[in-house]
Design a protein around this motif. Structure first.
Motif: not given
Length: 323
Positions: A185-202, A135-145
């Motif tokens: 503009n959107m400012l969000t607090l997000n919960g993240l979850y890593r899925l199983p690896n597709l490759h050693a570096r992916v 699990f992880g936590t992320m603060v994300d800011f998006t500037h769209s139009k």
């Protein structure tokens, strides 16, 4: 970033048609190239040192074999990243209610985003991954139009200045401006979850978050001199995402699909704003005093599909042996 200054070099035209020059060289003109330079500098700083022994150790840790399909090893990384992308906005109803017996709803208004015109679509984020779980936590800011198509003929109901609006009409017949170009503009607090690896570096991942909508609203009617041009808080935002991360030593590239929906309740204030902190403070004081906006309110919901790609640096909080 462009969120701190909304004006450009372009001329501003009011209802009477008079030109009032905007002050040039606002920070937004330099926000995108400055962000790119800072990101390049951060990436270079995170690259392996010239010492071949240190570089070999970094490669060994970064490229340690992980069986395909296995769970991602906990790393406890802090990720600092930036991205660009392109949105697609769904159509939405737009309601305008104002003093003078104006209450009109335009049906299925179309929106477009111009992601590659200045100011660009861009975003920045900080993510912190757990050391022991996926699990992880992320603060994300998006500037769209988001700009409304003013020349489309749409269904409409209600009245403007006490007169019934035609059943089929163009927004451009009634509004000179309806856009959020210095940002949806959107400012969000997000919960993240890593899925199983597709490759050693992916590594694929998913996320879900909520936050606030902080657009720069530009709304202007044709039948009054009231013109709203300022940053505002307009309501909550929900966001869902799915992405994939490609890791090399010290750096990650990521590609992502995001879906967001933002509630817009736009106070039509006749204000001419410049900067996000000052505009929000002025809005807070109006709200605290209980003073109604002079031009009424405009409501809509903006639902957007977004495809983004970016990169950033990883800062490991885990001991070397755990990497």
């Amino acid at each position: 970033m462009a969120v701190f200054g909304a004006r450009t070099w372009a001329q501003r035209v009011d209802v009477a048609g008079s030109d009032r020059p905007r002050r040039p060289w606002r920070i937004e003109r330099w926000a995108s190239p400055l962000a790119a330079l800072l990101l390049v500098a951060a990436v270079l700083a995170a690259m392996p040192a010239d010492d071949p022994r240190q570089g070999a150790e970094t490669d060994r840790l970064a490229f340690a074999p992980v069986p395909a399909g296995a769970a991602v090893a906990p790393r406890g990384d802090v990720f600092l990243g930036a991205y660009v992308g392109a949105p697609y906005h769904h159509r939405s109803d737009v309601r305008l209610k104002a003093p003078g017996n104006t209450d009109v709803t335009f049906k299925d208004v179309g929106w477009y985003g111009e992601p590659f015109k200045h100011p660009l679509y861009y975003g920045a984020r900080v993510a912190v991954w757990s050391r022991r779980t996926p699990f992880g936590t992320m603060v994300d800011f998006t500037h769209s139009k988001a700009l409304a198509y003013l020349d489309e003929t749409l269904a409409a109901t209600g009245t403007i200045a006490g007169k019934p609006v035609p059943a089929r009409t163009k927004i451009g017949d009634h509004l000179r401006r309806l856009e959020f170009t210095h940002g949806h503009n959107m400012l969000t607090l997000n919960g993240l979850y890593r899925l199983p690896n597709l490759h050693a570096r992916v590594s694929p991942y998913v996320g879900l978050g909520a936050g606030v909508s902080l657009p720069h609203s530009e709304v202007q009617r044709k039948d009054t001199r009231i013109r709203t041009y300022e940053y505002q808080y307009t309501g909550p935002v929900l966001q869902a995402l799915v992405g994939i991360e490609l890791r090399v030593p010290g750096i990650s590239y990521f590609f992502e699909y995001k879906f967001s929906i933002a509630r817009y309740e736009v106070p039509l204030t006749d204000a001419d704003g410049d900067y996000l902190p000052g505009d929000l403070w002025r809005q807070f004081k109006r709200w605290w005093s209980g003073k109604a906006p002079v031009g009424g309110y405009l409501w809509t919901n903006l639902a957007s599909h977004q495809v983004v790609g970016g990169l950033g640096v990883r800062i490991s909080r885990a001991p070397a042996a755990a990497r």
